[in-house]
Design a protein around this motif. Structure first.
Motif, mmCIF file in Angstrom:
data_model
loop_
_atom_site.group_PDB
_atom_site.id
_atom_site.type_symbol
_atom_site.label_atom_id
_atom_site.label_comp_id
_atom_site.label_asym_id
_atom_site.label_seq_id
_atom_site.Cartn_x
_atom_site.Cartn_y
_atom_site.Cartn_z
ATOM 1 N N UNK A 176 42.793 34.971 30.792
ATOM 2 C CA UNK A 176 41.730 35.681 31.198
ATOM 3 C C UNK A 176 41.816 37.080 30.954
ATOM 4 N N UNK A 177 40.785 38.075 31.046
ATOM 5 C CA UNK A 177 40.901 39.237 30.827
ATOM 6 C C UNK A 177 41.673 39.947 31.912
ATOM 7 N N UNK A 178 42.352 41.267 31.633
ATOM 8 C CA UNK A 178 43.229 41.693 32.680
ATOM 9 C C UNK A 178 42.470 42.148 33.813
ATOM 10 N N UNK A 179 41.382 42.565 33.804
ATOM 11 C CA UNK A 179 40.523 42.618 35.009
ATOM 12 C C UNK A 179 40.343 41.525 35.825
ATOM 13 N N UNK A 180 40.109 40.505 35.245
ATOM 14 C CA UNK A 180 39.917 39.355 35.981
ATOM 15 C C UNK A 180 41.246 38.842 36.749
ATOM 16 N N UNK A 181 42.311 39.010 35.944
ATOM 17 C CA UNK A 181 43.589 38.612 36.416
ATOM 18 C C UNK A 181 43.894 39.439 37.663
#
Length: 194
Positions: A176-181
């Motif tokens: 997943x994108x870093x922001x979602x993680x």
């Protein structure tokens, strides 16, 4: 992030200030990903943590650094539209002083190394920026350096077996994108909507 002591919070503080500027009066009572906060409480929390972490950087200890964030439900003052951007700017400026990350400091009534306090401040700005954007339907593109610092901090907390600062981690795919993680590690569901 290779050296957490050189992170400039200025770009992320500006992102949050712009999000706050986009909040309408009609949105102040709206729901946020913070279960007990309406938008107005989230904005007040952002103002309060900006002052607390500014004072933590300056090692100016007192009520702003000694009060736990859950001590009372924060609420906005009448001049919040002027006060919040100013507090965010002062926060970023205070952490630009190399002395801010040396030794120990205090925030939220917790003593911690200066470099860790900087990472926590980045985490607060990134995650609560996401909260504010989600709650008010605004686009959110956090500062990459602040996002990296927030993710690294949250990952370290999770790997230590601790609960995220905002609740137990929410599972998110590794790709997943870093922001979602980062949001998932913080205890938020990345797909949250009001």
């Amino acid at each position: 992030m290779s050296d957490p002591t050189t992170l400039d919070l200025g770009p992320q503080a500006l992102v949050v200030a712009r999000l706050a500027e986009g909040v309408t009066d009609a949105q102040l009572g709206g729901a946020t990903p913070c279960p007990q906060y309406a938008v107005r409480h989230l904005l007040a929390h952002l103002a309060g943590l900006s002052v607390a972490f500014r004072d933590a950087a300056r090692k100016d200890f007192g009520p702003t650094t000694d009060t736990r964030p859950d001590a009372a439900l924060p609420d906005l003052g009448p001049d919040w539209r002027a006060e919040l951007p100013k507090a965010l700017e002062e926060l970023a400026d205070a952490w630009r002083d190399p002395a801010a990350t040396s030794g120990t400091t205090r925030a939220g009534s917790v003593d911690l190394p200066g470099a860790v306090a900087l990472a926590v401040a980045a985490d607060e700005l990134v995650v609560h920026g996401w909260d504010l954007a989600r709650a008010t339907g605004q686009e959110y593109v956090p500062d990459p350096a602040a996002l990296g610092a927030a993710h690294a901090f949250l990952l370290q907390v999770a790997q230590g077996g601790g609960e995220g600062p905002f609740g137990p981690p929410v599972p998110v795919p590794d790709d997943a994108p870093l922001l979602d993680r980062a949001v998932g590690l913080s205890g938020r569901a990345p797909h949250w909507t009001p």
